[in-house]
Design an enzyme around this catalytic site. Structure first.
Site, PDB file in Angstrom:
ATOM      1  N   CYS A 102       0.884  -1.168   0.000  1.00 44.15           N
ATOM      2  CA  CYS A 102       0.000   0.000   0.000  1.00 44.15           C
ATOM      3  C   CYS A 102       0.916   1.210   0.000  1.00 44.15           C
ATOM      4  O   CYS A 102       1.537   1.526   1.018  1.00 44.15           O
ATOM      5  CB  CYS A 102      -0.917   0.011   1.220  1.00 44.15           C
ATOM      6  SG  CYS A 102      -1.998   1.473   1.256  1.00 44.15           S
ATOM      7  N   CYS A 105      -0.603   4.414   2.361  1.00 42.71           N
ATOM      8  CA  CYS A 105      -0.740   4.305   3.819  1.00 42.71           C
ATOM      9  C   CYS A 105      -0.467   2.862   4.242  1.00 42.71           C
ATOM     10  O   CYS A 105       0.655   2.405   4.141  1.00 42.71           O
ATOM     11  CB  CYS A 105      -2.104   4.797   4.286  1.00 42.71           C
ATOM     12  SG  CYS A 105      -3.492   4.087   3.375  1.00 42.71           S
ATOM     13  N   SER A 106      -1.495   2.148   4.678  1.00 42.83           N
ATOM     14  CA  SER A 106      -1.289   0.751   5.078  1.00 42.83           C
ATOM     15  C   SER A 106      -2.576  -0.059   4.926  1.00 42.83           C
ATOM     16  O   SER A 106      -2.923  -0.851   5.797  1.00 42.83           O
ATOM     17  CB  SER A 106      -0.801   0.685   6.526  1.00 42.83           C
ATOM     18  OG  SER A 106      -1.727   1.317   7.398  1.00 42.83           O
ATOM     19  N   CYS A 107      -3.286   0.138   3.808  1.00 41.51           N
ATOM     20  CA  CYS A 107      -4.506  -0.631   3.564  1.00 41.51           C
ATOM     21  C   CYS A 107      -4.167  -2.120   3.556  1.00 41.51           C
ATOM     22  O   CYS A 107      -3.204  -2.548   2.905  1.00 41.51           O
ATOM     23  CB  CYS A 107      -5.135  -0.210   2.235  1.00 41.51           C
ATOM     24  SG  CYS A 107      -5.748   1.485   2.247  1.00 41.51           S
TER      25      CYS A 107
END
Length: 202
Positions: A102, A105-107
């Protein structure tokens, strides 16, 4: 390396400070928070994804449904919910190896993989996975054949991915539970491979 230990330590410190403030103000019940974290680490974690992969390895019809509509196929096994509403399954083959990142961000697909590892959220991983995926895999100890193409997939708030790793050789006699034990979290992100039977517990 893809890790950023200084950055990770800073994030952990900020999260702890924020949690302390929220608890002091009565906005967060620490016991409830611990239960949520434990649920994602131990119950909702990578075990769910491993069961999905093992079913795909043993049931050709399920595999087809998973690749056609991962969200629905995953729901067949009782998994789904927040952060897993729009899933896509990617099948590794000798010709192509899938790697998920990702970049913004950090999906991450919580219902099938649990909490994201710290390195998944690091700036180092998020940038290098795109520009040097083969180098990133080498950092994780994964060496692919020269002819294997690496496909990098950018997870977003709209779409999250589950990599179906290749089934290890020598596993024809194993049942679904035993096969699930060979599936690691990293293999479902693409930064690892499924374990060989002799590697379990090693």
């Amino acid at each position: 390396m893809v890790t950023d230990r200084a950055g990770d330590a800073g994030i952990a410190t900020r999260v702890a400070a924020l949690e302390e403030i929220l608890v002091e103000k009565g906005y967060v019940d620490p016991t409830a928070l611990d239960e949520i974290i434990a649920t994602y680490e131990h119950d909702v974690g990578p075990r769910n994804g491993a069961r999905v992969v093992a079913r795909a390895w043993t049931d050709p019809g399920y595999r087809e449904r998973l690749l056609a509509d991962a969200t629905a196929a995953i729901a067949e096994l009782g998994y789904g919910g927040r952060q897993g509403e729009h899933m896509v399954a990617l099948e590794n083959t000798p010709q192509v190896h899938h790697l998920v990142v990702c970049t913004l961000c950090s999906c991450y697909p919580w219902p099938v993989l649990g909490l994201p590892p710290t390195w998944y959220k690091s700036a180092a991983y998020r940038s290098r996975a795109v520009i040097d995926p083969r180098g990133v895999l080498a950092d994780f100890g994964v060496t692919l054949a020269d002819g294997t193409r690496i496909a990098v997939h950018d997870s977003t708030a709209e779409v999250r991915y589950l990599v179906v790793p290749m089934r290890p050789s020598g596993t024809d006699g194993l049942d679904e539970d035993a096969l699930a034990g060979l599936v690691t979290r990293d293999s479902m992100i693409g930064t690892g491979l499924a374990l060989a039977p002799g590697e379990v517990g090693g």
